[in-house]
Scaffold this active site. Structure first.
Site, short mmCIF file in Angstrom:
data_model
loop_
_atom_site.label_atom_id
_atom_site.label_comp_id
_atom_site.label_asym_id
_atom_site.label_seq_id
_atom_site.Cartn_x
_atom_site.Cartn_y
_atom_site.Cartn_z
N LEU A 38 0.86 -1.17 0.00
CA LEU A 38 0.00 0.00 0.00
C LEU A 38 0.90 1.22 0.00
O LEU A 38 1.95 1.22 0.66
CB LEU A 38 -0.91 0.03 1.24
CG LEU A 38 -2.03 -1.02 1.30
CD1 LEU A 38 -2.78 -0.89 2.63
CD2 LEU A 38 -2.99 -0.89 0.13
N ASP A 39 0.52 2.27 -0.72
CA ASP A 39 1.33 3.49 -0.74
C ASP A 39 1.54 4.01 0.67
O ASP A 39 0.73 3.75 1.58
CB ASP A 39 0.65 4.57 -1.58
CG ASP A 39 0.67 4.25 -3.07
OD1 ASP A 39 1.43 3.35 -3.47
OD2 ASP A 39 -0.09 4.90 -3.82
N MET A 40 2.57 4.79 0.84
CA MET A 40 2.91 5.31 2.16
C MET A 40 1.76 6.12 2.77
O MET A 40 1.52 6.06 3.99
CB MET A 40 4.17 6.19 2.06
CG MET A 40 4.72 6.64 3.40
SD MET A 40 6.33 7.43 3.20
CE MET A 40 6.66 7.89 4.90
N THR A 42 -1.42 5.66 2.12
CA THR A 42 -2.65 4.87 2.11
C THR A 42 -2.73 4.02 3.37
O THR A 42 -1.72 3.49 3.82
CB THR A 42 -2.69 3.96 0.87
OG1 THR A 42 -2.66 4.77 -0.30
CG2 THR A 42 -3.97 3.13 0.85
N HIS A 148 0.14 2.58 -8.04
CA HIS A 148 -0.73 3.75 -7.84
C HIS A 148 -2.03 3.63 -8.64
O HIS A 148 -2.57 4.64 -9.10
CB HIS A 148 -0.01 5.05 -8.22
CG HIS A 148 1.31 5.26 -7.56
ND1 HIS A 148 1.53 5.05 -6.22
CD2 HIS A 148 2.51 5.66 -8.08
CE1 HIS A 148 2.80 5.32 -5.93
NE2 HIS A 148 3.40 5.68 -7.03
#
Length: 209
Positions: A38-40, A42, A148
């Site tokens: 998961l993105d930082m 998110t 993303h």
């Protein structure tokens, strides 16, 4: 099951940032690694394991494991844009990648002031200063995991994601009792469900924590 907090990296080690594995005492939970990323910025459901078989099953594209995300974005989603997202959009212009068909539901067009409880820092200040700024929320379910992807899909129809939370993987929903940074062990039934049970009905997450 970890409710990943924002500002953590989905990795085992990082020289600059706290990782999701840093949340687990190494002496109690050796050999763990995250399943996917998961993105930082998110938050939400991230599975942490030492089980290579489960990792392989959930990560291989041919298994088409569904992942559902709750998003809040600035912008507006008319019906035409919703249908584009469901049918597939080009998220990498130079490569021409069209996303696989997706499920989009519970779309709510409103203003950024409606979602102020989801924000902190600069975005919260923006919501306070410009509460009438158009904004939209919804649940987006994908069967692929390009980099993303949710953010790029929404951007392709003129919306910029401001808050993102993964709320389910396959048939497993994020436990509402877990605050960001908290985790719990999966039951044997939950692990078994990840190998083929039907997807759950996800609700828009409460953000009162």
């Amino acid at each position: 099951m970890l409710n990943k907090p924002r500002d953590t990296v989905s990795a085992c080690r990082d020289e600059r940032h706290r990782t999701v594995i840093d949340l687990f005492p190494e002496c109690e939970h050796p050999g763990l690694f995250p399943i996917g990323r998961l993105d930082m910025d998110t938050e939400g459901l991230l599975l942490i394991t030492d089980d290579g078989k489960l990792f392989y099953h959930l990560m291989m594209p041919e298994h088409h494991v569904e992942k559902t995300y709750f998003f809040v974005a600035t912008g507006h989603l008319p019906d035409e844009s919703c249908e584009r997202l469901r049918g597939g959009v080009n998220i990498f212009r130079d490569k021409g990648h069209i996303t696989a068909p997706a499920t989009l539901r519970d779309v709510r067009n409103g203003t950024i002031g409606d979602y102020i409880s989801y924000f902190d820092g600069h975005m919260r200040n923006t919501a306070i200063a410009k509460p009438a700024l158009p904004a939209v929320s919804g649940l987006l379910t994908l069967t692929e995991g390009k980099k993303h992807q949710v953010k790029r899909m929404l951007l392709s129809v003129g919306c910029r994601v401001r808050y993102l939370r993964r709320v389910s993987i396959g048939s497993l929903p994020l436990s509402p009792s877990l605050s960001p940074g908290e985790y719990r062990a999966l039951s044997d039934e939950e692990v078994a469900s990840l190998y083929g049970a039907p997807p759950p009905a996800c609700n828009i997450p409460d953000n009162t924590q």
